[in-house]
Scaffold this motif. Structure first.
Motif, PDB file in Angstrom:
ATOM      1  N   ARG A 345      64.771  58.475  58.516  1.00  0.00           N
ATOM      2  CA  ARG A 345      63.328  58.346  58.326  1.00  0.00           C
ATOM      3  C   ARG A 345      62.941  57.035  57.634  1.00  0.00           C
ATOM      4  N   VAL A 346      63.921  56.251  57.234  1.00  0.00           N
ATOM      5  CA  VAL A 346      63.672  55.039  56.456  1.00  0.00           C
ATOM      6  C   VAL A 346      64.351  53.856  57.126  1.00  0.00           C
ATOM      7  N   GLU A 347      63.655  52.725  57.204  1.00  0.00           N
ATOM      8  CA  GLU A 347      64.246  51.485  57.681  1.00  0.00           C
ATOM      9  C   GLU A 347      64.867  50.763  56.486  1.00  0.00           C
ATOM     10  N   LEU A 348      66.186  50.639  56.482  1.00  0.00           N
ATOM     11  CA  LEU A 348      66.901  50.066  55.355  1.00  0.00           C
ATOM     12  C   LEU A 348      67.404  48.672  55.712  1.00  0.00           C
ATOM     13  N   GLU A 349      67.107  47.719  54.874  1.00  0.00           N
ATOM     14  CA  GLU A 349      67.610  46.356  55.023  1.00  0.00           C
ATOM     15  C   GLU A 349      68.270  45.986  53.693  1.00  0.00           C
ATOM     16  N   HIS A 377      53.303  60.455  50.539  1.00  0.00           N
ATOM     17  CA  HIS A 377      51.905  60.025  50.471  1.00  0.00           C
ATOM     18  C   HIS A 377      51.583  58.855  51.392  1.00  0.00           C
ATOM     19  N   GLY A 378      52.597  58.214  51.955  1.00  0.00           N
ATOM     20  CA  GLY A 378      52.345  57.112  52.865  1.00  0.00           C
ATOM     21  C   GLY A 378      52.479  57.550  54.310  1.00  0.00           C
ATOM     22  N   GLU A 379      52.615  56.572  55.176  1.00  0.00           N
ATOM     23  CA  GLU A 379      52.799  56.844  56.602  1.00  0.00           C
ATOM     24  C   GLU A 379      54.003  56.054  57.102  1.00  0.00           C
ATOM     25  N   PRO A 380      54.689  56.596  58.104  1.00  0.00           N
ATOM     26  CA  PRO A 380      55.854  55.883  58.622  1.00  0.00           C
ATOM     27  C   PRO A 380      55.426  54.632  59.394  1.00  0.00           C
ATOM     28  N   PRO A 381      56.321  53.650  59.504  1.00  0.00           N
ATOM     29  CA  PRO A 381      57.674  53.679  58.956  1.00  0.00           C
ATOM     30  C   PRO A 381      57.705  53.288  57.484  1.00  0.00           C
ATOM     31  N   VAL A 382      58.669  53.857  56.757  1.00  0.00           N
ATOM     32  CA  VAL A 382      58.935  53.484  55.362  1.00  0.00           C
ATOM     33  C   VAL A 382      60.099  52.506  55.369  1.00  0.00           C
ATOM     34  N   ARG A 383      59.911  51.368  54.689  1.00  0.00           N
ATOM     35  CA  ARG A 383      60.921  50.313  54.691  1.00  0.00           C
ATOM     36  C   ARG A 383      61.457  50.098  53.281  1.00  0.00           C
ATOM     37  N   VAL A 384      62.782  49.955  53.201  1.00  0.00           N
ATOM     38  CA  VAL A 384      63.447  49.657  51.924  1.00  0.00           C
ATOM     39  C   VAL A 384      64.232  48.362  52.120  1.00  0.00           C
ATOM     40  N   ARG A 385      63.944  47.370  51.299  1.00  0.00           N
ATOM     41  CA  ARG A 385      64.634  46.085  51.392  1.00  0.00           C
ATOM     42  C   ARG A 385      65.267  45.758  50.048  1.00  0.00           C
ATOM     43  N   VAL A 386      66.514  45.317  50.090  1.00  0.00           N
ATOM     44  CA  VAL A 386      67.250  44.927  48.890  1.00  0.00           C
ATOM     45  C   VAL A 386      67.496  43.420  48.967  1.00  0.00           C
ATOM     46  N   ARG A 387      67.120  42.707  47.926  1.00  0.00           N
ATOM     47  CA  ARG A 387      67.338  41.273  47.837  1.00  0.00           C
ATOM     48  C   ARG A 387      67.999  40.969  46.494  1.00  0.00           C
ATOM     49  N   ALA A 388      68.881  39.968  46.498  1.00  0.00           N
ATOM     50  CA  ALA A 388      69.610  39.621  45.270  1.00  0.00           C
ATOM     51  C   ALA A 388      69.520  38.123  45.025  1.00  0.00           C
ATOM     52  N   SER A 389      69.285  37.751  43.770  1.00  0.00           N
ATOM     53  CA  SER A 389      69.363  36.361  43.340  1.00  0.00           C
ATOM     54  C   SER A 389      70.465  36.256  42.294  1.00  0.00           C
ATOM     55  N   ARG A 391      70.247  36.072  39.112  1.00  0.00           N
ATOM     56  CA  ARG A 391      70.027  36.781  37.860  1.00  0.00           C
ATOM     57  C   ARG A 391      69.480  38.199  38.040  1.00  0.00           C
ATOM     58  N   GLN A 392      68.957  38.546  39.225  1.00  0.00           N
ATOM     59  CA  GLN A 392      68.383  39.874  39.367  1.00  0.00           C
ATOM     60  C   GLN A 392      68.510  40.386  40.794  1.00  0.00           C
ATOM     61  N   VAL A 393      68.314  41.715  40.910  1.00  0.00           N
ATOM     62  CA  VAL A 393      68.275  42.384  42.210  1.00  0.00           C
ATOM     63  C   VAL A 393      66.874  42.946  42.390  1.00  0.00           C
ATOM     64  N   ARG A 394      66.327  42.750  43.597  1.00  0.00           N
ATOM     65  CA  ARG A 394      64.959  43.171  43.896  1.00  0.00           C
ATOM     66  C   ARG A 394      65.010  44.229  45.001  1.00  0.00           C
ATOM     67  N   ILE A 395      64.477  45.418  44.700  1.00  0.00           N
ATOM     68  CA  ILE A 395      64.438  46.516  45.670  1.00  0.00           C
ATOM     69  C   ILE A 395      62.975  46.800  45.969  1.00  0.00           C
ATOM     70  N   GLU A 396      62.595  46.639  47.236  1.00  0.00           N
ATOM     71  CA  GLU A 396      61.208  46.828  47.652  1.00  0.00           C
ATOM     72  C   GLU A 396      61.104  48.054  48.542  1.00  0.00           C
ATOM     73  N   VAL A 397      60.160  48.940  48.214  1.00  0.00           N
ATOM     74  CA  VAL A 397      59.896  50.140  49.001  1.00  0.00           C
ATOM     75  C   VAL A 397      58.439  50.068  49.459  1.00  0.00           C
ATOM     76  N   ALA A 398      58.218  50.075  50.776  1.00  0.00           N
ATOM     77  CA  ALA A 398      56.866  49.946  51.318  1.00  0.00           C
ATOM     78  C   ALA A 398      56.658  50.950  52.442  1.00  0.00           C
ATOM     79  N   ASP A 399      55.422  51.436  52.577  1.00  0.00           N
ATOM     80  CA  ASP A 399      55.089  52.329  53.684  1.00  0.00           C
ATOM     81  C   ASP A 399      53.996  51.684  54.527  1.00  0.00           C
ATOM     82  N   SER A 400      53.564  52.360  55.548  1.00  0.00           N
ATOM     83  CA  SER A 400      52.561  51.820  56.473  1.00  0.00           C
ATOM     84  C   SER A 400      51.242  52.560  56.375  1.00  0.00           C
ATOM     85  N   GLY A 401      50.990  53.171  55.234  1.00  0.00           N
ATOM     86  CA  GLY A 401      49.752  53.923  55.043  1.00  0.00           C
ATOM     87  C   GLY A 401      48.583  53.022  54.684  1.00  0.00           C
TER      88      GLY A 401
END
Length: 470
Positions: A345-349, A377-389, A391-401
């Motif tokens: 149910r989730v688009e993972l990158e 509470h959102g609408e599909p698709p739900v996307r999860v993206r992981v980015r790393a620099s 000094r830090q790791v960035r995890i983004e969770v977004a929906d299409s609502g």
């Protein structure tokens, strides 16, 4: 404080105002005195010159023969002095190069008034005094009649002008001498006036920093004293209110923690019973099965709520602790989604190799709360993206609502907050996002929310690569 802001400060304005008033007052007084002295000097000089000329004319006049001849006019001119013109009808006797300065208006005034007349003019860049007077004949009975002889004398006033300039310079010097004492007095006055103001400022800063015991000593019974007393009363009121609020918050947190702790044992028993009930639900009648499923769902929701309340109470009490270990961010996020059956149910990158040091269990809680919120509470698709620099790791969770409205965004991490109070019950506890934010801060990171450019809610979790960087 910068130079420009200092110039706009109250101290600078008091200094400038005090110095200006003092210097301008001293200058005005000195200038007024100089003006009076200058006018008196000019009047005295004019009177002296006129009297001297009149005395010299009076000394020679009795010896003259009327009508006078040229010799008489020359003797009269010589007696008066240089730059003198003596006339009698068509005759004249002039001595000096400045007799040409005698004006027609002066000669007319002498003839009309039959008395000494003076006139000040400026010629060749210098000031001059013109004195004109008629020679009078005194009869035996004392009657005085004009003889027709007129005497005009031209006198240079440059010396008087230099003395006037000296008086003006003295006035300027007096104003300049008043400047250092004025500055000193202004500094003393500003210090005495601004000391209570500085103390009030320091007290306000301490209050703003959380020191509710901060108070200012009352400087007296003037307006500043009344202001200080008012500020102290305000601080006392704020301190009383804050103390009462802290007591209420502490009581509420202790109550939530105690209730949550006391509920664990009966809930554990109830959970075990519900599991047995769940295994037997398939053999029940449809109506009984529906009731059993509802009881199982609500029991699980109650267990989740109690667990979240206990977690929140740990954060409030400051007892939450990290169990740090080396974790691959991509693998941890994928395991979180797999454990909950969300992979399809989730688009993972999530590229591999983003290793960081953190508490794996708390990362699982943060990702689960964010993704679960997006799915509910959102609408599909739900996307999860992981980015790393570095000094830090960035995890983004977004929906299409529809995204987060402006009035909802400031409260999205509040406990038990509902954007729509009339919405139907959801399986969440209402604490998931608040717990996720607390866990992010516990790691030295942050969690933010906004609406993506293409629409839909977006949550961004930022975590340091190494806890030693905190």
């Amino acid at each position: 404080m910068t130079g420009r802001s200092w110039l706009r400060g109250l101290r600078a304005r008091l200094l400038v105002a005090f110095v200006l008033v003092t210097v301008l007052g001293a200058g005005a007084a000195a200038w007024s005195s100089a003006g009076s002295a200058s006018r008196a000097l000019v009047a005295t000089t004019e009177q002296r010159i006129t009297e001297t000329a009149a005395d010299r004319v009076g000394a020679v006049a009795p010896e003259l023969v009327y009508p006078p001849d040229q010799g008489a006019l020359d003797r009269l001119r010589a007696a008066v002095g240089g730059n003198t013109l003596v006339t009698y009808r068509g005759m004249r006797s002039a001595g000096g190069s400045r007799t040409g300065l005698v004006t027609g208006s002066l000669r007319s005034a002498v003839r009309d008034r039959n008395r000494p007349v003076t006139q000040r003019i400026t010629a060749h860049g210098r000031p001059w005094l013109l004195v004109g007077m008629p020679v009078m004949i005194t009869a035996p009975d004392g009657e005085r009649t004009p003889s027709g002889i007129e005497v005009y004398s031209v006198r240079d006033l440059s010396g008087v002008e230099r003395r006037i300039d000296g008086l003006a310079g003295s006035a300027v010097a007096t104003a300049a001498l008043a400047l250092p004492p004025a500055v000193l007095l202004a500094l003393l006055a500003a210090r005495s006036v601004l000391r209570p103001v500085r103390e009030l400022r320091d007290t306000a800063r301490r209050l703003a920093a959380g020191d509710l015991d901060a108070r200012s000593p009352a400087p007296g019974a003037d307006e500043l004293g009344e202001l200080t007393a008012t500020v102290n009363e305000m601080a006392e009121s704020v301190q009383s209110s804050m103390d009462a609020m802290r007591r209420m918050q502490a009581d509420a947190r202790r109550f939530a923690a105690d209730v949550s702790h006391e509920l664990r044992t009966p809930l554990s028993t109830l959970t075990a019973v519900m599991e047995v009930l769940a295994t037997a639900a398939d053999r029940m009648e449809p109506d009984d099965r529906e009731s059993a499923q509802m009881a199982i769902t609500e029991t699980r929701r109650l267990v989740t709520l109690v667990e979240d309340l206990m977690e929140v109470s740990r954060f409030d009490a400051g007892t939450a602790r990290l169990r740090a270990e080396e974790v691959d961010a991509a693998g941890a996020v994928r395991d979180c989604l797999r454990a909950r059956g969300w992979l399809d149910r989730v688009e993972l990158e999530a590229p591999e190799g983003a290793v960081l040091r953190l508490d794996r269990r708390r990362l699982d809680v943060m990702v689960a709360n964010l993704v679960g919120n997006a799915l509910r509470h959102g609408e599909p698709p739900v996307r999860v993206r992981v980015r790393a620099s570095r000094r830090q790791v960035r995890i983004e969770v977004a929906d299409s609502g529809p995204g987060l409205p402006g009035d909802v965004l400031p409260h999205v991490f509040d406990r038990f907050y509902k954007a729509d109070p009339a919405r139907t019950r959801t399986p969440g506890s209402g604490l998931g996002l608040a717990i996720a934010l607390e866990n992010a801060r516990l790691h030295g990171g942050d969690l933010t929310a906004d609406t993506a450019e293409g629409g839909g809610a977006r949550f961004v979790l930022r975590l340091p690569r190494d806890l030693e960087d905190l």
